[in-house]
Design an enzyme around this catalytic site. Structure first.
Site, mmCIF file in Angstrom:
data_model
loop_
_atom_site.group_PDB
_atom_site.id
_atom_site.type_symbol
_atom_site.label_atom_id
_atom_site.label_comp_id
_atom_site.label_asym_id
_atom_site.label_seq_id
_atom_site.Cartn_x
_atom_site.Cartn_y
_atom_site.Cartn_z
ATOM 1 N N CYS A 52 1.293 -1.278 -0.201
ATOM 2 C CA CYS A 52 -0.275 0.241 0.046
ATOM 3 C C CYS A 52 0.902 1.413 -0.297
ATOM 4 O O CYS A 52 1.444 1.753 1.082
ATOM 5 C CB CYS A 52 -0.911 0.422 1.041
ATOM 6 S SG CYS A 52 -1.881 1.378 1.641
ATOM 7 N N CYS A 55 0.296 4.077 2.599
ATOM 8 C CA CYS A 55 0.730 3.195 3.777
ATOM 9 C C CYS A 55 2.100 3.638 4.252
ATOM 10 O O CYS A 55 2.179 4.317 5.579
ATOM 11 C CB CYS A 55 0.329 2.054 4.422
ATOM 12 S SG CYS A 55 -1.400 1.938 4.177
#
Length: 126
Positions: A52, A55
């Site tokens: 991600c 993230c």
């Protein structure tokens, strides 16, 4: 996987990056979460994934907040390693930051929203 954390204590399947705890075992997470219910300390759980991008972009911010707000516990959980835990907390997007006190979810931030995360930490930490 085991790592050494503060005071050379060996903890299996978890590690400590700066002041952010990371759990890689559902059993160890459950033990920690159960113990956290006994304290009034705010816990911010970062549900993340290695793939991600948003993230990863939040990692420096989370480290900065963990260093700044030492009265708050920061935990990082990988949704691919602990999918059952992510499901229990209703995580559907990453990153998701779930605010917990005494075992109860009190707030959340979904997405890489640095300012919103900071504001909610400041709101709930006292």
């Amino acid at each position: 996987m085991g790592s050494t954390i503060s005071n050379n204590k060996k903890v299996e399947d978890s590690d400590l990056i700066s002041s952010i705890m990371s759990f890689h075992s559902k059993d160890l997470w459950k033990t920690h979460f159960t113990a956290s219910k006994q304290t009034n300390k705010l816990m911010v759980i970062d549900f993340t994934a290695t793939w991600c991008g948003p993230c990863r972009s939040m990692e420096p911010t989370l480290k900065e907040f963990a260093d700044k707000y030492t009265d708050v516990e920061f935990v990082k959980l990988d949704v691919d390693e602990l999918p059952d835990v992510a499901m229990e907390f209703g995580v559907q997007a990453m990153p998701s930051f779930v605010f917990v006190r005494k075992g109860e979810v009190i707030d959340r931030v979904i997405g890489a929203r640095k300012e919103e995360l900071k504001n909610k930490i400041e709101k709930h930490r006292n």
